[in-house]
Design an enzyme around this catalytic site. Structure first.
Site, PDB file in Angstrom:
ATOM      1  N   SER A 261       0.784  -1.238   0.000  1.00 19.35           N
ATOM      2  CA  SER A 261       0.000   0.000   0.000  1.00 19.35           C
ATOM      3  C   SER A 261       0.815   1.286   0.000  1.00 19.35           C
ATOM      4  CB  SER A 261      -0.952   0.017   1.208  1.00 19.35           C
ATOM      5  OG  SER A 261      -2.083  -0.779   0.945  1.00 19.35           O
TER       6      SER A 261
ATOM      7  N   LYS B 113       0.335   3.907  -2.739  1.00 18.91           N
ATOM      8  CA  LYS B 113      -0.675   4.971  -2.695  1.00 18.91           C
ATOM      9  C   LYS B 113      -0.030   6.363  -2.624  1.00 18.91           C
ATOM     10  CE  LYS B 113      -4.456   2.309  -0.540  1.00 18.91           C
ATOM     11  NZ  LYS B 113      -3.902   0.977  -0.352  1.00 18.91           N
TER      12      LYS B 113
ATOM     13  N   SER C 106      -5.630   3.909   4.353  1.00 15.34           N
ATOM     14  CA  SER C 106      -5.226   2.955   3.317  1.00 15.34           C
ATOM     15  C   SER C 106      -6.449   2.480   2.545  1.00 15.34           C
ATOM     16  CB  SER C 106      -4.488   1.755   3.922  1.00 15.34           C
ATOM     17  OG  SER C 106      -3.743   1.085   2.925  1.00 15.34           O
TER      18      SER C 106
END
Length: 493
Positions: free
Chosen positions: A155, A158, A332
């Site tokens: 993640s 991102k 997230s």
């Protein structure tokens, strides 16, 4: 089996729920001692922290700015007396902190290596670790350990997704969902713009607008509200709707029309059961809202594009992109991340698909003169194991977001979870941990992959950007404390 990903906190401070007030946790993870323990160091690094967060106009979280703007305007010597231009300002107080432009001592790379070297070989980090630490003010890499090695980022990708979206669209961009009425006023089409945060309450407001328009059209006819057929348009996005790991509780089908991210349990973050027909669910909710607004919907709902000559009779706009980016990073949020990647693709003239988003994000980062060599953006969320980024790219992204000349990218920093306090770092740091309240970082977790990338202010008051990417770990329980120790060490050098 579903991919193992981080489970965001159910009580972060974010722009959608207001500020989080600290209370004592019986398990010892939060007490007011956190404040007392951080106060001394906090004063020492305040200048650097303010530079990281930015001034009121550019660095404050959008939620805080909105809260301040909504409050009663008071100020000056006579708080109750306002003028047409607002209240008179209070006299200026003397400065409390030294000028933020004051020179700070440069970080010693040798000291940094001495602090990090014993930690990079921690068994919990698995078979391979790549790392980068840079001084955001100068862009100088202070520490590198396989810094140009492409790794699976989970993640932490991102950070790239939100940077590209903010760069292309700007922090004030809003995603529009509209209702379009055919020239004969007999067909109403709900047109998805790609806002995954659309809610039933938003559809009710749109239904009321559409009903008013229909009544105006029917003033000379026999049916004030009329009978309408309802269709829905999802043509803004192309390509596969399902993420490669789908069906999965961490992400809904990626479509231009959905409500509440396709969640079926009323939650707004973390894993949840998802609908397999988000667009149809949104259209059905809109039909119900129209009926309650006095519009009779006839015939079966069907997917169809709005006619070219149809006129818009209702519009809902999402929260600003700055707030969406912050929510993406703090919680997230995979659904918003994929939406932002597609919005970037549309703005760059690419197809709004996984492949189009990959090209758009890559090209925008190249335009920002970032080191994209070896990078591969298979998706916007980091759930795809084919994603690749280097630690050097992540730290360059964070340094670019800290650039005073690029205030539009500041939400990339303000959205990072705060160690021990918010988002996916809410429960990661104990009350006595040296990094609590000082480390701000995006987490990443897949099975065997653990990552942490963010910022910290060192003892010299300099803002450092770091990225630690590990693979081959046997458990998150072993990898996460080792990553946290690396980030914490930066605060003490």
């Amino acid at each position: 089996m579903a991919e193992q990903v981080e489970e965001p906190s159910v009580r972060p401070s974010d722009p959608w729920r207001g500020p989080k007030f600290l209370t004592t946790k019986h398990n010892g993870s939060h007490t007011w001692q956190v404040i007392a323990g951080s106060a001394t160091l906090g004063l020492a690094v305040a200048a650097g922290a303010v530079l990281a967060a930015g001034p009121w106009d550019n660095g404050q979280r959008k939620a805080e700015r909105a809260l301040a703007a909504a409050a009663d305007r008071t100020g000056g010597a006579h708080h109750g007396r306002t003028t047409p231009e607002g209240p008179r300002p209070a006299p200026s107080a003397p400065a409390v902190l030294p000028a933020l432009t004051a020179a700070k001592a440069a970080q010693d790379p040798a000291g940094l290596r001495a602090a990090l070297t014993p930690l990079v070989d921690a068994p919990g980090l698995g078979k391979k670790l790549a790392a980068s630490v840079v001084d955001t003010a100068t862009g100088e890499q202070l520490y590198g350990h396989g810094a140009t090695t492409p790794m699976t980022p989970a993640s932490t990708i991102k950070i790239a997704t939100t940077t590209a979206a903010l760069s292309v669209l700007g922090p004030d961009h809003r995603i529009a969902t509209t209702a379009a009425l055919s020239p004969d006023s007999r067909t109403l089409t709900l047109v998805g713009g790609g806002d995954p945060t659309l809610a039933k309450a938003d559809l009710r407001a749109m239904a009321a607008e559409a009903a008013d328009a229909l009544r105006e059209d029917g003033e000379d006819g026999e049916d004030p509200a009329g009978l309408v057929r309802l269709t829905y348009d999802v043509s803004r996005y192309t390509g596969p709707e399902l993420h490669p790991i789908s069906p999965n509780e961490n992400i809904a089908p990626v479509t231009a029309l959905m409500i509440d991210e396709g969640r079926l349990d009323g939650s707004d973050r973390g894993p949840a059961d998802r609908t397999d027909d988000p667009a149809g669910d949104a259209a059905r909710a809109f039909a119900e809202a129209l009926e309650k607004a006095g519009v009779q919907v006839t015939g079966a709902l069907r997917e169809a594009r709005a006619a070219d000559e149809a006129r818009t009779v209702a519009t809902h706009r999402s929260a600003p992109l700055s707030a969406l980016a912050e929510r993406t990073l703090t919680n997230s949020d995979n659904d918003i991340a994929e939406a932002l990647a597609r919005q970037t693709a549309i703005a760059k003239g690419e197809k709004a698909s996984f492949a189009g988003a990959r090209r758009a994000v890559t090209n925008e980062l190249k335009k920002l003169q970032l080191p994209v060599g070896g990078a591969h953006f298979a998706d916007g969320s980091g759930l795809d194991r084919k994603d690749r980024v280097t630690p050097a790219l992540l730290t360059a992204l964070l340094a670019r977001a800290a650039d005073p000349d690029r205030p539009g990218l500041r939400p990339v920093l303000t959205g990072l979870p705060i160690a021990g306090f918010s988002g996916t770092l809410d429960g990661r740091y104990e009350r006595d941990a040296a990094g609590t309240g000082l480390v701000r970082a995006k987490t990443g977790t897949l099975r065997g992959v653990n990552s942490l990338a963010g910022t910290v202010v060192d003892r010299q008051g300099r803002l450092l950007a770091f990225a630690f990417l590990a693979s081959g770990s046997t458990s998150a329980a072993g990898a996460e404390p080792a990553l946290d120790a690396l980030a914490t060490a930066l605060a003490g050098v």
